[in-house]
Design an enzyme around this catalytic site. Structure first.
Site, PDB file in Angstrom:
ATOM      1  N   ASP A 171       1.762  -9.325  35.997  1.00 22.04           N
ATOM      2  CA  ASP A 171       2.729  -8.437  36.296  1.00 22.04           C
ATOM      3  C   ASP A 171       3.275  -7.599  34.888  1.00 22.04           C
ATOM      4  OD1 ASP A 171       2.561  -9.495  38.865  1.00 22.04           O
ATOM      5  OD2 ASP A 171       3.989 -10.868  38.355  1.00 22.04           O
ATOM      6  N   HIS A 198       6.672 -13.937  41.136  1.00 21.66           N
ATOM      7  CA  HIS A 198       5.336 -13.218  41.476  1.00 21.66           C
ATOM      8  C   HIS A 198       5.026 -13.093  42.608  1.00 21.66           C
ATOM      9  CE1 HIS A 198       1.555 -12.210  39.924  1.00 21.66           C
ATOM     10  NE2 HIS A 198       0.875 -13.197  40.784  1.00 21.66           N
TER      11      HIS A 198
END
Ligand SMILES: NC(=O)C1=CN([C@@H]2O[C@H](COP(=O)(O)OP(=O)(O)OC[C@H]3O[C@@H](n4cnc5c(N)ncnc54)[C@H](O)[C@@H]3O)[C@@H](O)[C@H]2O)C=CC1
Ligand SMILES: O=C([O-])CC(=O)C(=O)O
Length: 336
Positions: A171, A198
């Protein structure tokens, strides 16, 4: 002259003792897979890894034979399905990308039914054979698999939250690359902290924390946040049934492993986001949270506060917490 050569041998001695202290055996569980293979390739190139143990229920000895020919000093061994315990002996770091990936139309949570038991069983073996290892969890859904591993370690009586990490580095990598693409800058100057969890709305990029991200407003801001939150879907769609991100994830996994190994070897100031047991939102019943974490000789050294948030980021965080809480509770309940 004498003084200079004495200094040099002192430096050599220091270098030798610090590299001797860095005898680090790393295991990859799921090494035969889409992430496991390129991750093993990248770890073979890391000088902080002195020994690499590759395990999978399919194909690990072949991957190990292949990777072992690369001209770096580390030793590589492959272990087939029935040699998990051998693969874990004496390891300092265990990276887990074992499990199934998404297909188009699936959420990460849809992987829970298959991956929860894979991760639970691998974690039980680590708790039994190498309870002091640091565990890096890649297998999805990370928001649930990290609590699963933690519960397994608690049950085994060997839990140390400083050694269990959910890997959210992809990310961070995406946020940096996507922002640099918009602003025409170098990704290295766009180090966006990404906090939360996530998956989708639990991924909270803090664009206000970087100079190049601060100025983004309105539609361009919203589009970028959406792209960071749903970057995984972009790859799943493009691969069209053949899996999810593997190469960028291997890069991200190797990057986090390197950060941890540097912290473990005594380097100061190694700070990166990772999903860990965290006090930051404990008052809201959130036990695990990703934020900037300082890594050190024991693993998690210090969990940094999230810091000031823009009005938009406050809203993103508000949307993140309830989903994250559900994912965490689902993981805990699975082991209980
Ligand atoms: N944390 C993150 O940012 C990301 C996580 N992922 C996740 O990583 C996982 C793996 O993805 P891929 O490598 O693409 O899948 P893959 O299917 O290509 O590879 C998975 C490997 O795990 C192995 N495996 C299955 N059960 C096992 C067990 N009990 N012990 C050891 N190995 C076992 C399989 O044999 C296979 O080689 C998925 O859950 C995926 O969602 C993927 C991308 C990013
Ligand atoms: O999207 C997926 O399923 C794999 C993943 O976690 C990612 O690429 O961020």
């Amino acid at each position: 002259m004498f003084a200079r050569s004495a200094t040099r041998s002192l430096n050599n001695a220091r270098q030798f003792s610090s590299s001797a202290a860095r005898q680090t055996k790393v295991a990859v569980l799921g090494a035969g897979g889409g992430i496991g293979q390129p991750l093993s390739l990248l770890l073979k190139q890391n000088r902080l890894v002195t020994s690499l143990n590759l395990y999978d229920i399919r194909g690990a000895p072949g991957v190990a034979a292949d990777v072992s020919h690369i001209d770096t000093p580390s030793e590589v061994n492959g272990y087939p399905a029935d040699q998990l315990d051998q693969a874990l002996e004496g390891v300092k770091v265990v990276v887990i990308p074992a499990g199934v990936p998404r297909k188009p139309g699936m959420t990460r949570d849809d992987l829970f039914n298959t991956n929860a038991s894979i991760v639970r069983d691998l974690a039980s073996a680590v708790a039994r054979v190498s309870p002091e290892a640091h565990l890096l969890i890649i297998s999805n859904p990370v928001n649930s698999t990290v609590p699963i591993v933690s519960e397994v370690f608690k049950k085994a009586g060997v839990y140390d939250p400083r050694r269990i990490f959910g890997i959210t580095t992809l990310d961070v990598v995406r946020a940096s690359r996507f922002l640099s693409g918009i602003t025409g800058t170098d990704p290295k100057d766009c180090n966006v902290p990404v906090v939360g969890g996530h998956s989708g709305a639990t991924i909270v990029p803090l664009l206000s924390h970087v100079a190049h991200g601060k100025g983004l407003k309105g539609e361009s801001y919203e589009k970028l946040v959406h792209r960071i939150q749903f970057g995984g879907d972009e790859v799943v769609k493009a691969k069209d049934g053949a899996g999810s991100a593997t190469l960028s994830m291997a890069y991200a996994g190797a990057k986090f492993t390197d950060a941890l190994l540097r912290g473990l070897s005594g380097e100061k100031g190694v700070i990166t986001p990772t999903f860990v047991k965290s006090p930051l939102y404990a008052d809201k019943g959130i036990e695990y949270f990703s934020s900037l974490v300082e890594l050190g000789v024991n693993g998690v050294e210090k969990i940094n506060p999230v810091g000031p948030l823009s009005a938009e980021e406050e809203k993103l965080l508000e949307a993140c917490l309830p989903d994250l809480k559900k994912n965490i509770e689902k993981g805990k309940a699975f082991v209980a």
